[in-house]
Design an enzyme around this catalytic site. Structure first.
Site, PDB file in Angstrom:
ATOM      1  N   LYS C  74       0.855  -1.191   0.000  1.00  0.00           N
ATOM      2  CA  LYS C  74       0.000   0.000   0.000  1.00  0.00           C
ATOM      3  C   LYS C  74       0.894   1.246   0.000  1.00  0.00           C
ATOM      4  O   LYS C  74       1.925   1.274   0.690  1.00  0.00           O
ATOM      5  CB  LYS C  74      -0.902  -0.013   1.240  1.00  0.00           C
ATOM      6  CG  LYS C  74      -1.967   1.085   1.233  1.00  0.00           C
ATOM      7  CD  LYS C  74      -2.870   0.978   2.473  1.00  0.00           C
ATOM      8  CE  LYS C  74      -3.942   2.059   2.496  1.00  0.00           C
ATOM      9  NZ  LYS C  74      -4.776   1.979   3.716  1.00  0.00           N
ATOM     10  N   SER C 149      -9.660   2.080   2.787  1.00  0.00           N
ATOM     11  CA  SER C 149      -8.765   2.794   1.918  1.00  0.00           C
ATOM     12  C   SER C 149      -7.761   1.901   1.187  1.00  0.00           C
ATOM     13  O   SER C 149      -7.166   2.343   0.208  1.00  0.00           O
ATOM     14  CB  SER C 149      -7.984   3.839   2.728  1.00  0.00           C
ATOM     15  OG  SER C 149      -7.175   3.224   3.683  1.00  0.00           O
ATOM     16  N   SER C 173      -9.830  -0.110   7.056  1.00  0.00           N
ATOM     17  CA  SER C 173      -9.288   0.031   5.704  1.00  0.00           C
ATOM     18  C   SER C 173      -8.648  -1.206   5.106  1.00  0.00           C
ATOM     19  O   SER C 173      -8.353  -1.231   3.907  1.00  0.00           O
ATOM     20  CB  SER C 173      -8.268   1.175   5.666  1.00  0.00           C
ATOM     21  OG  SER C 173      -8.921   2.413   5.696  1.00  0.00           O
TER      22      SER C 173
END
Lengths: 100, 473, 482
Positions: C74, C149, C173
């Site tokens: 990420k 996210s 997330s």
């Protein structure tokens, strides 16, 4: 109940957050920040038996670090990512007065 | 100008003498190349997290102890949020809710009156980076970013610039003595701000406050506060008021000048620092720190005076920590401390100054110093002669008596040699001898003078006197 | 030849037997990503370096099960010399000069970083639509959101580009996009994984975790990234353990609580039905499943808003155009540097959240909102602890619905918070939470079950999740097995 924060309130938080907002954005933020704050306001109504506070879910107390020096950056690395620099210094437009 | 009652509070920032910074392991140093003492944590790089330097906690405990503060056993840190280019994360990690020390005091003496200056709280925080202004630019050097500080805040309990000065002198002496800080105002390792207000009567509420920032020396603290009291008094006398404000002391003007008027208080948005869990100060930590606290200046002065050191000497010795530490090593000896103090502050201090040395850099061991004092005390060595051999005393390792012998300035203590001289003086001064015998005591002084003159000052005066009395019988 | 559809254990054997090389896996991963390009799962690819590293590994001994495995990271986890943007214009050109602790750990296992995945800007959002680089698309239906996210990481795993990804979870997330994309995602106990090098959103809740196709491989990746880190004072001093150790053990007599609020009207019927079916499955296996009352769960979103946004407003203050990152052009004064840099550098959602956070901490508000929230938070954690006296695990749905349309609720500033209503509580209480797929809705969009464990009880969560996975035996490849 008002459906928006006052312009002054929005401008105050924008000032605190150092975010410039245009006149057209202002009204949008007045409404949207108010929507979120209405949700946030519910916290006031929650009843708790205990005043104790949980800052974070730390599993242990702080383990202190020994006072021994480690590796450091060289000045070239320090300025390497800086948008403006001069010699070994990071540069900003002149700052007069004090922190606000 | 009418009389007003001033109220003064002082905030002092002191940089701690650690090897590394408070929240990172980069070097805590002064005067190095710009941006050479930093790492990603000091620069507030994304993703970085603080660690906490053990020595910072120890030094803060030490400072709290010597400032008679209570020590908090469970504490955390807080974030103080404000944007400024010298503040890398745009928040400063400090202690707002749980300062490590609180409710302390130091005792000062102003014009012979003792007073306790109350300390509200003492907390730990990080220093900012250093900005230099060049024309239209400001240059940032992050070497100072993250240097550990303690901030010591008094109650608004002082009433004059002199009191504030005495407090700062005391504070500096204490923190310097226990190695918490260098306390060098000129290098910025000690920085003082003063809050000043005045009011007409004790019963009135406090007057409007002016904060005087970054005062460059302790002397200027007293001057600037007194000037500020004067300024405020004149305003009030003229029926004028003023807004809370920040001022600074201008050395050239010899007065305070306005920096800015304070708007409705700063909005620092404090909240507990989530990156640093609770710190617990244990009995053991405190005990270990207390062990390292040396004898403090007040105690030193008291002991020196008890041992016979004149007060003025005692104060002077304490002002010089290495001399005082050396002096302390003598305290168990049975020696003449008055002579010891005179020697240290006189010829020896002059030598040390000239040579830019510390007493511990010389060869004057405790044993040799005691021997030197003994030789001075029994007049084997006069102050005049000491000057001739001082370099040898401080640079060589042979015993004091050997040095005296080798330099041929030994006092004549041999009875027969002195007796010869005395007999000759008696023969040559029958008038004075007659005067003495008919009860004119003053004549003996004249005769002694003649003896010393004839021996060219090398006769031991005490022995000479004894023999003279004998011969006159 | 395709290898990456095989299990990690099979790949490991092939690597050990020299039947394949790391470069085969790396090239296949890049080919997959190229094929799935329109999913927009990545912000930056690490192609050159990954290929170089794969070749270097050819001469090294295959010393651990993750050796040579491709992994996606990420883009809020800093990688030395590899762009780390947080999906923001603010960091569009930011090249970190150090590695996050988790990156050091995966490098020490000789895993190969393939690229940095798309996400909500600064991890603020529940749809990944706030990314400066455009929204990633859900592989099950490109008209739908991926969730967020950690949307890019969920998408690349769901699309079977590669076997491993790291995400981060502040209020759900990892788990929520895992649910929307039909993969396994674990948010470990707060403190289990070092946060050093994770660009902070809300420090008291952020946690990095593994995202994978299946439960076993998830546990394998967690094995590699945990551990006490002296650079992170909030990291826990826990012995290394094998999180796969309880996988395959039966769940008879396991005691499981279902908070009634998790199955209340806030959850869509389709989701609720699927969770009930799964609960029946567990009961049939001999587990004890009780519906329980829990206080404060309905306050999770409000709590999250106060604490996460308060912390975020402070954490994101450092992006000021001075030391790194974007800086507004030609500033006339220092005010311009701050105000214009932050106006132009941050997107709308981020600016909104920062301003709300500043408001919450401003003046007297700090006491009214923030202190109060910390007290409610303490009460909520106590409430969880009360349940764990009698139960091993807590379950419920991960999300109230399945992934919705890319075009839905775009202008609603509250929607992204409400999407996380079921996953926020674990972050508040610091507890581990895991998503495991349990089926599909009528539109063939995945539905996930949420398992919340007691502190440091991840192994038991994997035990339950793997049981469900094995019994349901779902085909979780979008479009069916290839």
């Amino acid at each position: 109940m008002d459906d928006r924060l006052s312009k002054e309130e929005v401008l105050h938080v924008a000032e605190l957050a150092r975010i410039a907002i245009s006149e057209s954005e202002l009204e949008k933020y007045q409404i949207q920040l108010k929507q979120i704050m209405d949700s946030v306001d519910k916290i006031k109504e929650v009843e708790v038996n205990d005043e104790k506070m949980l800052i974070a879910n730390w599993s242990e107390p702080t383990k202190l670090r020994e006072d021994t020096a480690g590796e450091m950056l060289n000045p070239k690395e320090v300025i390497g990512n800086a948008p403006r620099h001069s010699g070994n210094y990071i540069e900003v437009p002149v700052v007069i007065g004090e922190e606000s | 100008m009418s009389n007003y009652i001033p109220t003064i509070g002082v905030e002092v920032h002191v940089e701690l003498k650690t090897k590394t910074k408070i929240f990172s392991n980069s070097t805590n140093g002064y005067g190095e190349m710009a941006n050479s003492l930093t790492n990603v944590i000091d620069l507030g790089y994304p993703g970085t997290l603080p660690t906490l330097n053990e020595e910072v906690i120890n030094l803060a405990i030490k400072a709290a102890t010597v400032l008679n503060c209570k020590i908090r056993r469970e504490m955390h840190f807080d974030r103080k949020n404000y944007f400024y280019p010298d503040n890398p994360k745009n928040y400063q990690i400090t202690q707002s809710r749980t300062p490590i020390g609180y409710d302390g005091y130091v005792e000062v003496e102003v014009n012979g009156v003792k007073k306790k200056i109350e300390i509200e709280e003492m907390h730990i925080e990080e220093d900012t980076c250093k900005s230099t202004h060049r024309g239209t630019k400001t240059l940032l050097d992050f070497n100072r970013a993250g240097v550990p500080l303690i901030e010591i805040v008094t109650k608004p309990c002082m009433t004059s610039g002199d009191e504030a000065k005495a407090y700062l002198e005391k504070l500096r002496e204490l923190l310097f003595y226990c190695d918490v800080s260098d306390c060098k105002i000129e290098e910025g390792s000690m920085r003082a701000d003063a809050n000043v207000s005045i009011r007409k009567n004790e019963s009135d509420p406090f007057g409007t406050k002016a904060e005087i920032k970054n005062i460059g020396s302790i002397t200027n603290v007293a001057i600037s506060i007194n000037k500020e009291i004067e300024r405020q008094s004149k305003l009030y006398d003229n029926g004028e008021t003023f807004k809370p404000q920040t001022r600074r002391y201008d050395d050239k003007l010899g007065d305070t000048v306005l920096m800015r008027v304070k708007e409705t208080g700063n909005d620092y948005r404090y909240f507990p620092e989530p990156d640093i869990p609770f710190v617990y100060v244990t009995d053991e930590m405190i005990e270990n720190v207390v062990k390292t606290i040396p004898m403090l200046p007040d105690e030193r002065r008291t002991i020196y005076i008890e041992k016979g050191v004149p007060e003025v000497n005692a104060n002077k010795i304490v002002q010089n920590r290495s001399l005082s530490d050396y002096f302390n090593t003598l305290l168990d000896e049975n020696t003449n401390f008055k002579i010891a103090s005179n020697l240290l502050l006189g010829d020896i201090a002059a030598y040390l100054n000239k040579e830019e040395k510390l007493i511990t850099d010389t060869t004057l061991t405790k044993e040799r110093f005691v021997e030197l004092i003994k030789n001075m005390e029994d007049n084997t060595l006069t102050s005049k002669n000491l000057k001739d051999i001082l370099n040898k005393v401080l640079e060589e390792t042979s015993s004091i008596s050997e040095i005296i012998k080798a330099s041929g300035i030994e006092n004549i203590t041999d009875d027969s040699a002195i007796r010869e001289v005395i007999k000759k003086v008696i023969e040559e001064n029958p008038g004075s001898v007659e005067d003495y015998k008919t009860g004119h005591d003053r004549a003996i002084k004249f005769l002694m003078g003649q003896v010393m003159k004839a021996s060219r000052g090398s006769a031991n005066p005490k022995i000479a006197m004894d023999i003279l009395m004998e011969e006159l019988k | 030849m395709k290898y990456l559809n095989k299990s990690v254990l099979e790949l490991h054997e092939l690597l050990k037997d020299k039947k394949i090389k790391p470069i085969d896996l790396v090239e296949e991963a890049f080919a997959n990503i190229e094929e799935n390009k329109e999913l927009n799962a990545y912000i930056t690819l690490n192609k050159e370096e990954a290929i170089k590293q794969a070749k270097e590994l050819e001469n090294k001994e295959v010393d651990n099960v993750l050796f040579g495995m491709p992994i996606a990271i990420k883009d809020n986890i800093v990688t030395k010399d590899l762009l780390t943007t947080c999906a923001s214009h603010m960091l569009e050109n930011f090249t970190p000069i150090y590695d996050a602790t988790v990156i050091e750990k995966i490098k020490s296992k000789n895993m190969i970083i393939i690229g940095k995945t798309n996400m909500d800007e600064f991890a603020m959002g529940s749809t990944s639509r706030t990314s400066y680089f455009g929204s990633p698309l859900n592989p099950w239906n490109k008209e739908r959101i991926s969730g967020g996210s950690s949307g890019g990481s969920a998408v690349t795993i769901a699309a079977r580009d590669l076997p491993f990804a790291l995400g981060s979870d502040t209020g759900g997330s990892i788990r929520q996009p895992s649910s929307y994309c039909g993969i396994v995602g674990m948010k470990p106990t707060y403190g289990r994984v070092s946060r050093y090098g994770l660009i902070a959103f809300a420090s008291s809740m952020d946690q990095i975790g593994p995202m994978t196709k299946n439960v076993y491989e998830n546990a394998l990746l967690l094995n590699a990234i945990v551990g006490k880190d002296n650079k992170d004072l909030t990291s826990a001093n826990k012995e290394a353990e094998d999180f796969t150790r309880l996988i395959g053990k039966d769940i008879k007599d396991m005691k499981i609580a279902v908070p009634k609020y998790f199955m209340s009207d806030i959850v869509s019927n389709e989701v609720k039905l699927k969770i009930e079916e799964t609960i029946n499955l567990l009961k049939n296996a001999g587990a004890v499943v009780d519906y329980v009352d829990m206080k404060y769960l309905d306050q999770a979103v409000t709590l999250y808003q106060v604490i996460a946004l308060g912390e975020a407003s402070s954490n994101l203050a450092r992006f000021d155009g001075i030391r790194y990152g974007f800086s507004a052009e030609n500033p006339e004064n220092i005010k311009d540097v701050y105000f214009k840099t932050r106006q132009e550098g941050f997107g709308t959602e981020v600016k909104r959240r920062i301003m709300v956070g500043a408001h919450i901490l401003s003046g007297e508000n700090a006491k009214v909102y923030y202190d109060k929230a910390m007290s409610v938070r303490a009460a909520m954690r106590d409430e969880f602890k009360r349940i764990y006296k009698d139960y091993d695990l807590i379950i419920g749905p991960t999300a109230t619905t399945t992934a919705y349309a890319q075009t839905e609720s775009l202008d609603d500033p509250l929607k992204s918070f409400l999407d996380d209503v079921l996953v926020n509580p674990a972050n508040m209480a610091g507890l581990p939470g895991l998503n495991v797929p349990v089926g599909f809705d009528n539109s063939n969009m995945p539905i996930g079950m949420h398992i919340i464990g007691n502190d440091f009880d991840e192994a038991r969560m994997y035990q339950l999740a793997s049981y469900i996975e094995k019994e349901l035996n779902l085909d979780l490849t979008p479009g069916g097995e290839k």
